[in-house]
Design a protein around this motif. Structure first.
Motif, PDB file in Angstrom:
ATOM      1  N   ASP A  68       0.850  -1.228   0.200  1.00 39.26           N
ATOM      2  CA  ASP A  68      -0.191  -0.054   0.018  1.00 39.26           C
ATOM      3  C   ASP A  68       1.014   1.314   0.141  1.00 39.26           C
ATOM      4  OD1 ASP A  68      -2.189  -1.298  -0.336  1.00 39.26           O
ATOM      5  OD2 ASP A  68      -2.581  -1.168   2.067  1.00 39.26           O
ATOM      6  N   SER A  98       0.496   4.012  -2.875  1.00 39.84           N
ATOM      7  CA  SER A  98       0.245   5.457  -2.504  1.00 39.84           C
ATOM      8  C   SER A  98       1.310   6.345  -2.851  1.00 39.84           C
ATOM      9  CB  SER A  98      -0.170   5.682  -1.179  1.00 39.84           C
ATOM     10  OG  SER A  98       0.810   5.028  -0.178  1.00 39.84           O
ATOM     11  N   SER A  99       2.693   6.155  -2.851  1.00 37.44           N
ATOM     12  CA  SER A  99       3.774   7.107  -3.254  1.00 37.44           C
ATOM     13  C   SER A  99       3.700   6.961  -4.692  1.00 37.44           C
ATOM     14  CB  SER A  99       5.064   6.436  -2.537  1.00 37.44           C
ATOM     15  OG  SER A  99       5.270   5.225  -3.557  1.00 37.44           O
ATOM     16  N   GLU A 147      -0.883   9.404  -8.365  1.00 33.96           N
ATOM     17  CA  GLU A 147      -1.087  10.905  -8.240  1.00 33.96           C
ATOM     18  C   GLU A 147      -2.881  10.848  -8.189  1.00 33.96           C
ATOM     19  OE1 GLU A 147       0.556  12.699 -11.479  1.00 33.96           O
ATOM     20  OE2 GLU A 147       2.532  11.788 -10.982  1.00 33.96           O
ATOM     21  N   ASN A 148      -3.183  11.715  -7.175  1.00 31.87           N
ATOM     22  CA  ASN A 148      -4.575  11.948  -7.171  1.00 31.87           C
ATOM     23  C   ASN A 148      -5.436  10.729  -6.931  1.00 31.87           C
ATOM     24  OD1 ASN A 148      -4.171  14.721  -7.825  1.00 31.87           O
ATOM     25  ND2 ASN A 148      -4.214  14.091 -10.281  1.00 31.87           N
ATOM     26  N   TRP A 149      -4.860   9.894  -6.103  1.00 31.93           N
ATOM     27  CA  TRP A 149      -5.610   8.620  -5.605  1.00 31.93           C
ATOM     28  C   TRP A 149      -5.054   8.376  -4.199  1.00 31.93           C
ATOM     29  CZ3 TRP A 149      -8.950   5.596  -8.209  1.00 31.93           C
ATOM     30  CH2 TRP A 149      -9.277   5.952  -9.475  1.00 31.93           C
ATOM     31  N   SER A 150      -6.076   7.991  -3.340  1.00 31.07           N
ATOM     32  CA  SER A 150      -5.755   7.692  -1.886  1.00 31.07           C
ATOM     33  C   SER A 150      -5.829   6.465  -1.553  1.00 31.07           C
ATOM     34  CB  SER A 150      -6.118   8.571  -0.713  1.00 31.07           C
ATOM     35  OG  SER A 150      -7.738   8.373  -0.951  1.00 31.07           O
TER      36      SER A 150
END
Length: 71
Positions: free
Chosen positions: A59, A63-64, A67-70
């Motif tokens: 994860d 996540s790193s 872009e524009n997603w969590s």
């Protein structure tokens, strides 16, 4: 069971686990075998367990890079 089918089975187990994180990986595999009568190869179980064990690291990498997603 082919490796492709094993990977697909592992992905289904991972998806199922995301809805029931309190259930152990062994229980999820057993339910898949007993209730849905799925074939779960040793390779599929190994993939599933590996992903569950390394979920936080996976994860973090996603996540790193996302872009524009969590997560």
């Amino acid at each position: 069971m082919t490796r492709r089918e094993s990977r697909e089975a592992a992905l289904c187990l991972i998806y199922e686990q995301s809805f029931s994180p309190e259930i152990s990986t062994d229980e999820i595999i057993e339910k898949a075998k007993e209730i849905r009568e799925e074939k779960i190869s040793a390779f599929a179980a190994e993939l599933f367990n590996g992903v569950c064990e390394k979920k936080q690291a996976i994860d973090l990498r996603i996540s790193s890079a996302a872009e524009n997603w969590s997560i």
